[in-house]
Write a protein that holds these residues in place. Sequence first.
Motif, short mmCIF file in Angstrom:
data_model
loop_
_atom_site.label_atom_id
_atom_site.label_comp_id
_atom_site.label_asym_id
_atom_site.label_seq_id
_atom_site.Cartn_x
_atom_site.Cartn_y
_atom_site.Cartn_z
N GLY A 58 2.75 0.40 15.15
CA GLY A 58 2.01 -0.70 14.61
C GLY A 58 0.72 0.23 14.01
O GLY A 58 -0.49 -0.52 14.18
N ALA A 59 0.92 1.28 13.76
CA ALA A 59 -0.18 2.25 13.09
C ALA A 59 -0.73 1.51 11.77
O ALA A 59 0.03 0.81 11.01
CB ALA A 59 0.14 3.39 12.67
N PRO A 60 -2.04 1.81 11.33
CA PRO A 60 -2.31 1.25 10.19
C PRO A 60 -1.35 1.69 8.91
O PRO A 60 -0.88 2.75 8.89
CB PRO A 60 -3.63 1.78 10.05
N VAL A 61 -1.41 1.11 7.80
CA VAL A 61 -0.81 1.28 6.52
C VAL A 61 -1.86 1.30 5.63
O VAL A 61 -2.73 0.73 5.19
CB VAL A 61 0.24 0.18 6.35
N GLU A 62 -1.56 2.56 4.77
CA GLU A 62 -2.45 2.69 3.53
C GLU A 62 -1.82 2.19 2.22
O GLU A 62 -0.48 2.57 2.07
CB GLU A 62 -2.88 4.33 3.37
N VAL A 63 -2.43 1.75 1.37
CA VAL A 63 -1.84 1.07 0.27
C VAL A 63 -2.73 1.50 -0.94
O VAL A 63 -4.03 1.26 -1.03
CB VAL A 63 -1.81 -0.57 0.28
N ASP A 64 -2.30 1.55 -2.10
CA ASP A 64 -2.99 1.89 -3.45
C ASP A 64 -2.86 0.83 -4.42
O ASP A 64 -1.79 0.17 -4.26
CB ASP A 64 -2.18 3.14 -4.22
#
Length: 209
Positions: A58-64
């Motif tokens: 459940g770690a953070p997700v980075e999105v462009d």
Amino acid sequence: MASTPVSVLGNPNTPTPCNPGRRQLLIATAGVGGVLAAAAAVPFVASLTPSERAMAAGAPVEVDIDKLAPGEMMVVEWRGKPVWILHRTPEMLAALAKAEGELADPGSAVASQQPEYAHNPHRSRRPEIFVAVGICTHLGCSPSSAFQPGNPAIGADWRGGFLCPCHGSTFDLAGRVFKNKPAPTNLEVPPYIYLSDARLRIGEDNGPA
């Protein structure tokens, strides 16, 4: 636990002779098999990269979002849930105020449904970018986008938003639920921050706005 029935050829009333040597061989084989199974599992776990293991936890997700044009929406996964990122047009933002009289919770009074920085009419850090968990708060279905005003499936006075196909709950373009619908609360806004104008990190909110 009951044992699995085994078919035995010959007379079923004839007892099977005991063979101590064979029994020891079976026990030894089972023990070796268990060790091999455990050993085989180690490379599988080790093959996961640190980022993959973090994602599974459940770690953070980075999105462009640099290529997300006005009026478009993208979907990413965070903690096994679909997360919507909608680039709202000026017309979409103008529709939010017009819908307030028809909403069950226009002021987002249920604090658990959004972080404090999304406690505003557009329910977002920045008005044009809307981030929400795409799961209906009724029974967990995933609503569909219904951005076109006057959608005949909803009504001539529809200003655009989201429609849950399971039980008919409708939400505006800020994920606020309309009155007299099965969904009890607005859609959830997850924690998120901007790493830059074109990059989000979903699942974290202790950082730059």
